[in-house]
Design an enzyme around this catalytic site. Structure first.
Site, PDB file in Angstrom:
ATOM      1  N   ASP A 153      -3.912  -9.000  10.858  1.00 53.62           N
ATOM      2  CA  ASP A 153      -5.237  -8.095  11.069  1.00 53.62           C
ATOM      3  C   ASP A 153      -5.056  -7.151   9.654  1.00 53.62           C
ATOM      4  O   ASP A 153      -4.161  -6.767   9.140  1.00 53.62           O
ATOM      5  CB  ASP A 153      -4.571  -7.045  12.201  1.00 53.62           C
ATOM      6  CG  ASP A 153      -4.653  -7.906  13.380  1.00 53.62           C
ATOM      7  OD1 ASP A 153      -5.012  -9.038  13.538  1.00 53.62           O
ATOM      8  OD2 ASP A 153      -3.886  -7.083  14.383  1.00 53.62           O
ATOM      9  N   ASP A 155      -5.407  -3.138   9.316  1.00 48.77           N
ATOM     10  CA  ASP A 155      -5.210  -1.868   9.946  1.00 48.77           C
ATOM     11  C   ASP A 155      -5.620  -0.797   9.055  1.00 48.77           C
ATOM     12  O   ASP A 155      -5.517  -0.882   7.979  1.00 48.77           O
ATOM     13  CB  ASP A 155      -3.825  -1.523  10.238  1.00 48.77           C
ATOM     14  CG  ASP A 155      -3.376  -2.823  11.481  1.00 48.77           C
ATOM     15  OD1 ASP A 155      -4.005  -2.860  12.423  1.00 48.77           O
ATOM     16  OD2 ASP A 155      -2.241  -3.408  11.250  1.00 48.77           O
TER      17      ASP A 155
END
Length: 232
Positions: A153, A155
């Site tokens: 991911d 972030d």
């Protein structure tokens, strides 16, 4: 944190010093000259710290002279909440400072780094804010340790000391999701408000109350920018 060391101070001494030392804020990455030992720490902690002697500032109350930190290893499951002494901090880097750091060599081709590069250059909804990467992307940019994978991911931390309207949150989330979809990853953005850290997705959802994360734990708030917030 899945595992956390007990605080090396009496809890009642932390009540007047929520973050211990205000020079550092949640999500800052600290380079430490040493890591305090605790009998409860998992066996992987020492090796991980030897490879990359950094820790992230986490949200927890701390007495003066101490900082709540998190240590990470290669896998998502290996996270450890610990405590550092302020005198052991050699350097610190904030998420927004990492926008000026580029990944090395072929690492730039990883989807999370491609998305970050695109956001730095083209994200209109972020232009008025201080923001930067956290998580594995932030850790790799700060330390040089290869923490990002092809499925990582991205972030983000977005600082919003002044009110972020619902309409602005919706527009920001929509733009971030478009970049995430283009690279086939997930972008998880947290908005730092006076009440604490709040997921951008929650602000955009228009809920009557949202979950704010701060040093005393998570609390539901109706208005993250109000000075009279109360929790449930």
């Amino acid at each position: 944190m899945p595992v956390c060391a007990p605080p090396p101070f009496r809890l009642d001494t932390a009540s007047t010093a929520p973050l211990g030392d205000t020079r550092w804020q949640p999500h800052d990455l600290l380079r430490l000259r040493r890591l305090r030992h605790d009998d409860s720490e998992p066996p992987w902690v020492r090796d991980a710290f030897a490879r990359a002697p950094f820790a992230v500032v986490r949200r927890a109350q701390a007495a003066a002279g101490f900082i709540a930190i998190g240590v990470r290893s290669d896998t998502r499951e290996q996270r450890y909440g610990a405590w550092a002494e302020a005198d052991d901090v050699e350097a610190a880097v904030t998420p927004e400072q990492l926008l000026d750091v580029d990944p090395s060599g072929e690492r730039r081709a990883l989807p999370a780094f491609i998305a970050l590069t695109a956001l730095r250059s083209h994200a209109a909804t972020l232009a008025a804010f201080r923001w930067g990467p956290t998580g594995s992307v932030g850790f790799e940019l700060a330390t040089g340790f290869p923490a990002v994978t092809s499925s990582s991911d991205l972030d983000l931390l977005i600082r919003a000391p002044a009110r972020l309207t619902h309409e602005a949150a919706v527009a920001m989330l929509s733009e971030l999701q478009a970049y995430a979809g283009h690279e086939g990853i997930r972008i998880d953005a947290q908005v730092e408000t006076p009440a604490g850290g709040i997921a951008l997705a929650e602000l955009a959802a228009g809920k009557p109350r949202v979950m704010a994360r701060h040093s005393q734990g998570p609390v539901l708030v109706a208005d993250p920018w109000s000075t009279t917030n109360g929790g449930d």
